[in-house]
Structures are given as C-alpha cells and as structure tokens.
Design a protein around this motif. Structure first.
Motif, PDB file in Angstrom:
ATOM      1  N   ARG A   1      77.798 -58.408   5.084  1.00 55.77           N
ATOM      2  CA  ARG A   1      77.352 -57.331   4.190  1.00 55.77           C
ATOM      3  C   ARG A   1      76.820 -57.890   2.870  1.00 55.77           C
ATOM      4  O   ARG A   1      75.793 -57.426   2.355  1.00 55.77           O
ATOM      5  CB  ARG A   1      78.496 -56.358   3.922  1.00 55.77           C
TER       6      ARG A   1
ATOM      7  N   SER B   1      73.042 -57.481   1.569  1.00 54.98           N
ATOM      8  CA  SER B   1      72.831 -56.774   0.305  1.00 54.98           C
ATOM      9  C   SER B   1      72.037 -57.628  -0.678  1.00 54.98           C
ATOM     10  O   SER B   1      71.150 -57.134  -1.381  1.00 54.98           O
ATOM     11  CB  SER B   1      74.184 -56.401  -0.297  1.00 54.98           C
ATOM     12  N   ARG B   2      72.342 -58.908  -0.714  1.00 59.93           N
ATOM     13  CA  ARG B   2      71.718 -59.803  -1.687  1.00 59.93           C
ATOM     14  C   ARG B   2      70.308 -60.225  -1.290  1.00 59.93           C
ATOM     15  O   ARG B   2      69.432 -60.401  -2.138  1.00 59.93           O
ATOM     16  CB  ARG B   2      72.591 -61.039  -1.890  1.00 59.93           C
TER      17      ARG B   2
END
Length: 110
Positions: A97, A101-102
C-alpha cells in the motif's frame, strides 16, 4: 534518502532445506508488476542468516525481520514504526500500500 525495500534473497537454505519467503516473493512479484518503482526505490536483497548487517546498520539489531521498507520518518504513513531517524513497515500488505501510494501502480487488493 530513497525508500529502501529489504527482501530476502531466494531461495535460501535453513535446516538442510531450501525455502522461499512468501512475503518477499509477493513483493518480488509486485516489483515485476510495477517496473517504474525500480528508479524510485532501492531494492536490497539480503541473505537469510543473521545478523543482516545492511539492516542492522540502518535500524539496529532488534529489527531484522524481512521484508522491510525503510523510509524517512517525515514521509512515513501512519502505520509505520519510528526507529531512530527512520520509519519502517514490515507487513507485506502495508508495504504494498505504501509503495503504491507513494509511486503509483498496482497494489494489494483490500
């Protein structure tokens, strides 16, 4: 500092048998699905036996379980553990995750 993803080199020997780490294998596959991550994170494949010197040098001897994502604590997600000047994630889904996300791409299904 680039985010550093530590995973075990596979296969590895332990107790006279050859093994793979299921969580590390999952992340190896995530890396294949997200080739654009290669230029954004530092993937470090380390041997199974402890001490895992590369990990110990960053976060100390108490945090050698892999897989592990090491990142600057200032940019860490809320579920990260702060260890000195860094933040770490050791749960394979949390790592997936965080990377998604990054850096975008495909991540683990909820």
């Amino acid at each position: 500092m680039k985010d550093q993803l530590f995973i075990l080199t596979q296969p590895f020997a332990d107790g006279g048998f050859e093994w793979y780490c299921n969580d590390c294998a999952t992340l190896e596959h995530a890396l294949l699905l997200n080739p654009h991550w290669a230029g954004k994170i530092d993937v470090r494949r380390v041997a199974f036996p402890r001490p895992r010197t590369e990990v110990v040098e960053l976060v100390g001897p108490d945090w050698q379980g892999l897989p592990m994502l090491v990142m600057d604590k200032d940019r860490a997600p809320g579920d990260a553990i702060i260890v000195g000047e860094y933040a770490i994630l050791q749960d394979v889904r949390a790592i997936g995750r965080a990377l998604t996300s990054r850096y975008g791409g495909v991540g683990p299904h909820p």
